[in-house]
Design a protein around this motif. Structure first.
Motif, PDB file in Angstrom:
ATOM      1  N   GLN A   1       0.785  -1.290  -0.120  1.00  0.00           N
ATOM      2  CA  GLN A   1      -0.038  -0.067   0.048  1.00  0.00           C
ATOM      3  C   GLN A   1       1.000   1.274   0.205  1.00  0.00           C
ATOM      4  O   GLN A   1       0.356   2.416  -0.045  1.00  0.00           O
ATOM      5  CB  GLN A   1      -1.095   0.153   1.219  1.00  0.00           C
ATOM      6  CG  GLN A   1      -1.908  -1.303   1.255  1.00  0.00           C
ATOM      7  CD  GLN A   1      -2.318  -1.213   2.359  1.00  0.00           C
ATOM      8  OE1 GLN A   1      -2.536  -0.483   3.614  1.00  0.00           O
ATOM      9  NE2 GLN A   1      -3.131  -2.686   2.926  1.00  0.00           N
ATOM     10  N   THR A   2       2.307   1.054  -0.029  1.00  0.00           N
ATOM     11  CA  THR A   2       3.086   2.371   0.172  1.00  0.00           C
ATOM     12  C   THR A   2       3.667   2.686  -1.152  1.00  0.00           C
ATOM     13  O   THR A   2       4.300   1.570  -1.900  1.00  0.00           O
ATOM     14  CB  THR A   2       4.172   2.032   1.438  1.00  0.00           C
ATOM     15  OG1 THR A   2       3.816   1.703   2.422  1.00  0.00           O
ATOM     16  CG2 THR A   2       5.319   3.080   1.265  1.00  0.00           C
TER      17      THR A   2
ATOM     18  N   GLY B   1       5.988  -1.455 -10.634  1.00  0.00           N
ATOM     19  CA  GLY B   1       5.716  -0.183 -10.774  1.00  0.00           C
ATOM     20  C   GLY B   1       4.952   0.334  -9.776  1.00  0.00           C
ATOM     21  O   GLY B   1       4.198  -0.416  -8.980  1.00  0.00           O
ATOM     22  N   GLY B   2       5.175   1.845  -9.417  1.00  0.00           N
ATOM     23  CA  GLY B   2       4.449   2.075  -8.426  1.00  0.00           C
ATOM     24  C   GLY B   2       4.879   2.360  -7.111  1.00  0.00           C
ATOM     25  O   GLY B   2       4.296   2.471  -5.948  1.00  0.00           O
ATOM     26  N   HIS B   3       6.172   1.753  -7.074  1.00  0.00           N
ATOM     27  CA  HIS B   3       6.818   1.792  -5.574  1.00  0.00           C
ATOM     28  C   HIS B   3       8.274   2.288  -5.703  1.00  0.00           C
ATOM     29  O   HIS B   3       8.841   2.230  -6.728  1.00  0.00           O
ATOM     30  CB  HIS B   3       6.854   0.082  -5.199  1.00  0.00           C
ATOM     31  CG  HIS B   3       5.568  -0.330  -4.868  1.00  0.00           C
ATOM     32  ND1 HIS B   3       4.885  -0.261  -3.881  1.00  0.00           N
ATOM     33  CD2 HIS B   3       4.923  -1.091  -5.757  1.00  0.00           C
ATOM     34  CE1 HIS B   3       3.722  -0.759  -3.757  1.00  0.00           C
ATOM     35  NE2 HIS B   3       3.684  -1.587  -5.099  1.00  0.00           N
ATOM     36  N   ARG B   4       8.687   3.116  -4.701  1.00  0.00           N
ATOM     37  CA  ARG B   4       9.939   3.670  -4.845  1.00  0.00           C
ATOM     38  C   ARG B   4      10.502   3.286  -3.527  1.00  0.00           C
ATOM     39  O   ARG B   4       9.998   3.628  -2.657  1.00  0.00           O
ATOM     40  CB  ARG B   4       9.870   5.140  -5.181  1.00  0.00           C
ATOM     41  CG  ARG B   4      11.320   5.675  -5.096  1.00  0.00           C
ATOM     42  CD  ARG B   4      11.375   6.869  -6.001  1.00  0.00           C
ATOM     43  NE  ARG B   4      12.550   7.519  -5.841  1.00  0.00           N
ATOM     44  CZ  ARG B   4      13.753   7.327  -6.486  1.00  0.00           C
ATOM     45  NH1 ARG B   4      13.898   6.011  -7.047  1.00  0.00           N
ATOM     46  NH2 ARG B   4      14.939   8.002  -6.478  1.00  0.00           N
TER      47      ARG B   4
ATOM     48  N   TYR C   1      11.308   3.804   9.220  1.00  0.00           N
ATOM     49  CA  TYR C   1      10.735   3.425   7.958  1.00  0.00           C
ATOM     50  C   TYR C   1       9.532   4.485   7.639  1.00  0.00           C
ATOM     51  O   TYR C   1       8.689   4.234   8.442  1.00  0.00           O
ATOM     52  CB  TYR C   1      10.364   2.107   7.738  1.00  0.00           C
ATOM     53  CG  TYR C   1      11.596   1.140   7.834  1.00  0.00           C
ATOM     54  CD1 TYR C   1      12.006   0.495   6.605  1.00  0.00           C
ATOM     55  CD2 TYR C   1      12.003   0.771   8.915  1.00  0.00           C
ATOM     56  CE1 TYR C   1      13.185  -0.479   6.903  1.00  0.00           C
ATOM     57  CE2 TYR C   1      13.240  -0.119   9.402  1.00  0.00           C
ATOM     58  CZ  TYR C   1      13.491  -0.776   7.975  1.00  0.00           C
ATOM     59  OH  TYR C   1      14.724  -1.642   8.143  1.00  0.00           O
ATOM     60  N   LEU C   2       9.675   5.309   6.808  1.00  0.00           N
ATOM     61  CA  LEU C   2       8.708   6.020   6.542  1.00  0.00           C
ATOM     62  C   LEU C   2       7.916   5.738   5.493  1.00  0.00           C
ATOM     63  O   LEU C   2       8.467   5.488   4.217  1.00  0.00           O
ATOM     64  CB  LEU C   2       9.364   7.605   6.256  1.00  0.00           C
ATOM     65  CG  LEU C   2       9.771   8.515   7.381  1.00  0.00           C
ATOM     66  CD1 LEU C   2      10.807   9.748   6.887  1.00  0.00           C
ATOM     67  CD2 LEU C   2       8.777   9.193   7.957  1.00  0.00           C
ATOM     68  N   HIS C   3       6.462   5.591   5.654  1.00  0.00           N
ATOM     69  CA  HIS C   3       5.584   5.101   4.666  1.00  0.00           C
ATOM     70  C   HIS C   3       4.873   6.124   4.053  1.00  0.00           C
ATOM     71  O   HIS C   3       4.013   6.568   4.708  1.00  0.00           O
ATOM     72  CB  HIS C   3       4.884   3.917   5.274  1.00  0.00           C
ATOM     73  CG  HIS C   3       5.498   2.594   5.523  1.00  0.00           C
ATOM     74  ND1 HIS C   3       6.049   1.735   4.648  1.00  0.00           N
ATOM     75  CD2 HIS C   3       6.259   2.309   6.587  1.00  0.00           C
ATOM     76  CE1 HIS C   3       6.670   0.914   5.179  1.00  0.00           C
ATOM     77  NE2 HIS C   3       6.819   1.058   6.516  1.00  0.00           N
ATOM     78  N   ASP C   4       5.313   6.615   2.727  1.00  0.00           N
ATOM     79  CA  ASP C   4       4.492   7.809   2.187  1.00  0.00           C
ATOM     80  C   ASP C   4       4.652   8.830   3.319  1.00  0.00           C
ATOM     81  O   ASP C   4       5.599   9.211   3.849  1.00  0.00           O
ATOM     82  CB  ASP C   4       3.244   7.537   1.906  1.00  0.00           C
ATOM     83  CG  ASP C   4       2.961   6.827   0.719  1.00  0.00           C
ATOM     84  OD1 ASP C   4       3.864   6.769  -0.200  1.00  0.00           O
ATOM     85  OD2 ASP C   4       2.238   5.628   0.698  1.00  0.00           O
ATOM     86  N   ALA C   5       3.614   9.570   3.624  1.00  0.00           N
ATOM     87  CA  ALA C   5       3.550  10.727   4.699  1.00  0.00           C
ATOM     88  C   ALA C   5       2.969  10.622   5.565  1.00  0.00           C
ATOM     89  O   ALA C   5       2.448  11.145   6.593  1.00  0.00           O
ATOM     90  CB  ALA C   5       3.178  11.979   3.706  1.00  0.00           C
TER      91      ALA C   5
ATOM     92  N   ASN D   1       4.656   2.794  16.121  1.00  0.00           N
ATOM     93  CA  ASN D   1       4.077   3.273  14.824  1.00  0.00           C
ATOM     94  C   ASN D   1       3.747   4.550  14.977  1.00  0.00           C
ATOM     95  O   ASN D   1       2.996   5.269  16.125  1.00  0.00           O
ATOM     96  CB  ASN D   1       2.903   2.419  14.609  1.00  0.00           C
ATOM     97  CG  ASN D   1       3.131   1.231  13.935  1.00  0.00           C
ATOM     98  OD1 ASN D   1       3.464   0.953  12.802  1.00  0.00           O
ATOM     99  ND2 ASN D   1       3.045   0.140  15.070  1.00  0.00           N
ATOM    100  N   VAL D   2       4.373   5.655  14.667  1.00  0.00           N
ATOM    101  CA  VAL D   2       4.337   6.827  14.698  1.00  0.00           C
ATOM    102  C   VAL D   2       3.268   7.552  13.679  1.00  0.00           C
ATOM    103  O   VAL D   2       3.501   7.342  12.373  1.00  0.00           O
ATOM    104  CB  VAL D   2       5.846   7.958  14.532  1.00  0.00           C
ATOM    105  CG1 VAL D   2       5.452   9.205  14.766  1.00  0.00           C
ATOM    106  CG2 VAL D   2       6.580   7.177  15.681  1.00  0.00           C
TER     107      VAL D   2
END
Length: 282
Positions: free
Chosen positions: A111-112, A167-170, A226-230, A243-244
């Motif tokens: 989902q990230t 595709g769609g993941h970085r 680990y930052l998942h999106d924002a 989990n922050v």
């Protein structure tokens, strides 16, 4: 429940306590009256209202029923469960083995869009080889004394690597040079892991920076995060996954990642550090 080292989790726990306190006051009940209706000692009510004790689903339903607010129970229970997920002990997560936790992480990465990872201890899971993951997860299982399902857990962890090629993941990764030198497993395992890093570096989805031992520190070494999106930062401590989600804290992690990026080397310079680590293995 022990206080979380993350202020996000503690703040959320206290906010839930405030909601329950307001519910009691709106019903015109004292703490003792509510306790009598719920059938427990007044000290329990005090601890819940101070955020020192996380109420169970049954506690919340009893509290709402005592306040003639049963219609609010489901929402409060959902809130309490969200708070509970902010700070999760590894032993609790691994009580039946490590496979389930790895499968949950797989869903998170699916989902990230952009994962930003800073590691100061071990290679991130999505870069790990099966041999490296086996050595690492075997050591974790032995330390925690939890059920050994390492082979299944390794398969679930390594499965995350598929997102490197889709595709769609970085993946933007910062790694302290010490991670290249820590020997997880034997020399052959470590050499294979380091060579794998060289293999994934050219992928369009990957940016790998190494922070050299010799870098002038403008940001001190931190715990892995680990930052998942924002929307979420997963911080790994010895005993728990934190989990922050609080915006102010997420901003701090993004700022820290930016400062750490300034100290990292990329491209040929990063490859030279990896090759030097391979050479040191003999």
């Amino acid at each position: 429940m022990p206080a979380s080292p993350s202020s996000s989790a503690q703040a959320a726990r206290e906010a839930l306590a405030v909601r329950l306190t307001h519910l009691r006051k709106d019903a015109g009940l004292t703490g003792k009256e509510l306790s009598a209706r719920c059938g427990w000692h007044p000290a329990k009510t005090t601890r819940i209202q101070k955020g020192e004790v996380q109420p169970t689903d049954v506690d919340i339903r009893a509290w709402c029923a005592a306040c003639d607010a049963a219609d609010q129970a489901d929402d409060l229970i959902a809130t309490a469960r969200a708070v509970d997920l902010m700070y999760v002990e590894w032993r609790r997560n691994h009580r039946t083995g490590m496979r389930k936790t790895q499968e949950d992480f797989y869903d998170l990465y699916a989902q990230t869009g952009v994962t930003r990872a800073y590691v100061s201890n071990v290679v991130p899971g999505f870069f790990q080889t099966p041999a490296y993951a086996t050595a690492l997860m075997g050591a974790i299982t032995d330390f925690q004394g939890t059920p050994n399902d390492v082979s299944e857990a390794v398969a679930a962890r390594v499965a995350r690597s598929r997102f490197l090629y889709e595709g769609g993941h970085r993946f933007v990764v910062l790694m302290e040079e010490c991670v290249l030198r820590y020997r997880v497993g034997d020399a052959e395992t470590m050499a294979g892991q380091l060579r794998h890093l060289l293999t994934v570096m050219p992928l369009p989805s990957v940016s790998l920076g190494i922070i050299p031992f010799t870098a002038k520190r403008t940001m001190w070494p931190l715990e892995a995060f680990y930052l998942h999106d924002a929307t979420r930062s997963v911080v790994e401590t010895l005993t728990a996954e934190v989990n922050v989600v609080q915006p102010r804290e997420l901003a701090d992690y993004r700022k820290a990642f930016g400062e750490l990026t300034k100290m990292a080397v990329h491209g040929n310079a990063a490859r030279a550090l990896i090759n030097a680590a391979i050479g040191s293995l003999g």
